[in-house]
Scaffold this active site. Sequence first.
Site, PDB file in Angstrom:
ATOM      1  N   GLY A  32       0.794  -1.224   0.000  1.00 23.61           N
ATOM      2  CA  GLY A  32       0.000   0.000   0.000  1.00 23.61           C
ATOM      3  C   GLY A  32       0.824   1.270   0.000  1.00 23.61           C
ATOM      4  CB  CYS A 241     -25.225  -9.717 -19.114  1.00 22.07           C
ATOM      5  SG  CYS A 241     -24.547  -9.526 -20.766  1.00 22.07           S
ATOM      6  CB  CYS A 244     -23.830 -13.825 -21.361  1.00 24.15           C
ATOM      7  SG  CYS A 244     -23.388 -12.904 -19.891  1.00 24.15           S
ATOM      8  CB  CYS A 266     -20.727  -8.747 -19.259  1.00 26.85           C
ATOM      9  SG  CYS A 266     -21.672 -10.082 -18.581  1.00 26.85           S
ATOM     10  CB  CYS A 272     -19.873 -11.165 -21.885  1.00 28.18           C
ATOM     11  SG  CYS A 272     -21.534 -10.919 -22.513  1.00 28.18           S
TER      12      CYS A 272
END
Lengths: 281, 260
Positions: A32, A241, A244, A266, A272
Site C-alpha cells: 500500500g 446481462c 449472456c 457485461c 460474457c
Amino acid sequence: MNAAPEYNFAYLDEHTKRMIRRAILKAIAIPGYQVPFASREMPMPYGWGTGGVQVTAAILGRYDVLKVIDQGADDTTNAVSIRRFFQKTAGVRTTTRTEEASIIQTRHRIPEAPLKEGQVLVFQVPIPEPLRFLEPRETETRRMHALEDYGVMHVKLYEDIARHGQIATTYAYPVKVADRYVMDPSPTPKFDNPKMNDCPALQLFGAGREKRIYAVPPYTKVVSLDFEDHPFERTRVAGSCELCGSGGVFLDEIVTGDDGARIFVCSDTDHCANARDREAQ
Amino acid sequence: MTGEESPILSAQGLSKFYGSRVACDNIDIEIYPGEVLAIAGESGSGKSTLLNLLSTQAEPSSGTLVYRGRDGSPIDLRTLPEARRRHLLRTEWGFVRQDARDGLRMNVSAGGNVGERLMAIGWRNYAAIREEASGWLQRVEIETGRIDDKPDVFSGGMRQRLQIARNMVTKPRLVFMDEPTGGLDVSVQARLLDLLRGLVAEHRLAAVIVTHDLAVARLLSHRISIMKDGQIVETGLTDQVLDDPAHPYSQLLVSSVLQV
C-alpha cells in the site's frame, strides 16, 4: 515482417526495467505504500496507461501470456493498442481469456473470473494519492502517511453522507491495506473492492505521470473505509446481462438507438463470451 | 489560578533568529491552567512569532519549552516525536487563526469541519459525530440547520465561531489565538468575545491570545505581556498593566488608544 529486433525486449532498456523492478520489490515489501520511481516517457500519452505499461514491461518474460483490458473489455482502443504494443516489442503471446493469462494489465476493472496464484494484475493509475482531495501538498500527504494521520479520509466519506445520505463514492473508493496504509485502488468501481481482499494474485499499481508504484501482495487484507452506521456496501447491480444473462456482475449501459433505447451488458467481455459459449454447448 | 499549581506551559530563554534579525529574544513565559494570557504589542514586535514558537508551529533557535499533559507529567515539546506532537495538537490543544480560511477547510461542510478532529482520534460512528458537531455548532450560536453548509457561505463572524467549535470539540486544555477578532466589525467582535469568555470559564481553558487591540486584552485576559522588538518589556495583571503601565513603551501603547 518481424519488427521486434528494432526494440529491446518489451520496449524499455534493461537498466530502466531493473530500476522499476526495484521499485516493485519495495512496493511489495511495504503493501500500500507509494514508491517513487523514475517514470519514463512512453510512446503514448499520459492517461493512457503509461504507468501500467512500464510495470508490465518490467515484469514481462518471454513465456508470459498477456491480457489487457480497458473497463473490463478486451476490444476497446486502449486495450487493443497496449496489447499490440507488447506483441510488437516483446513478441509475447496474448490472450483475452482471464484464466490463461499470467499478466493482466487493467484499466478500471478486476475481471469477474476469480484470479489465481501466480497471476499478476497490473493497474493503470491516474492519481495514486488518496489524500489529494483534502490535502494538495505532497510533502504533507507523505508525512500524513508516515504518521498514519488518516482523519481526513473519513471527512471525505462524512461529506458524502451529509450531502447524499450515503457514501456516494462509487469508484476510487479508499481502502486500508494490511492495517497500515490507506490506498487509492485506482478508478476501479467499488464493486471490485472486495475482490482485492485476500486475493491469490499479486496486484501492482503503476502511475506514470505521478511517478509512483504501489502493490498489494497475494493474500493481503484490504478493507474499504466506512462508518459503523454506514458500512461499506458493494454496488448492487440490478438485472442481468442482455447478451449472456449473467447476474451479479458489473454491467455497462449501452445506448442502442437515437430514441434512447439502451441495454445493459457485461463490462467484462471475456466473462460474457464464456457465458455465451457455455450456453451454446 | 492558585499559586501552588504548576504551569501548563512554560518557556525559558525562547529565542528565534531569522539570519541576523531577532524575532524573539530570550523570552520567559508561563501559562497556568484556566488562565488567559494576552500578548500585546505593535506590528512587527514578534508577538505572532512567539505564538508560533509556543504552539510548536515554528522551531525556536534556542530555549526550552515544556508542556504539562493531562496526567500532570512534563513533556519536552522540543524533543517530542512528530506523531505525538500531532496527537497533542489534535486532542489537548486548539489554534484559532486570524484568517478563518487558514483554520478551516473551506471546501468541507461545517459539520465536517467540526467532526474532523473526532474522526482523527478514531470516531467511526456517523450519527455520533454529527450529533456532537451539531451540539458544538449550537454552543457557538450557529444554527444547526446550517450544518451542511460550507464555510465560504458564512459571514466572517460565523467562520470565526465555526473555527472555535472545530477546536473545542475535543475539549482542549490550551488554546492559542492569533488576533481572533481581527477584521470583524465591533458588534460581531463583542459577540465573539462574549462567547470566548464563556468557553474559557466553562471549560477552565488556558489560552494565549495575541492581539494588538488592548480592549480585547482587557476583556478576555487575566494577565498581559507587552512585547517590543522581540522582547517582553512588561508582564502583569491585565488591569494593573493597562491602568498603571510601568515601562515607557507600555505607557506609550496604552496612551495611544483612542477614547470614544
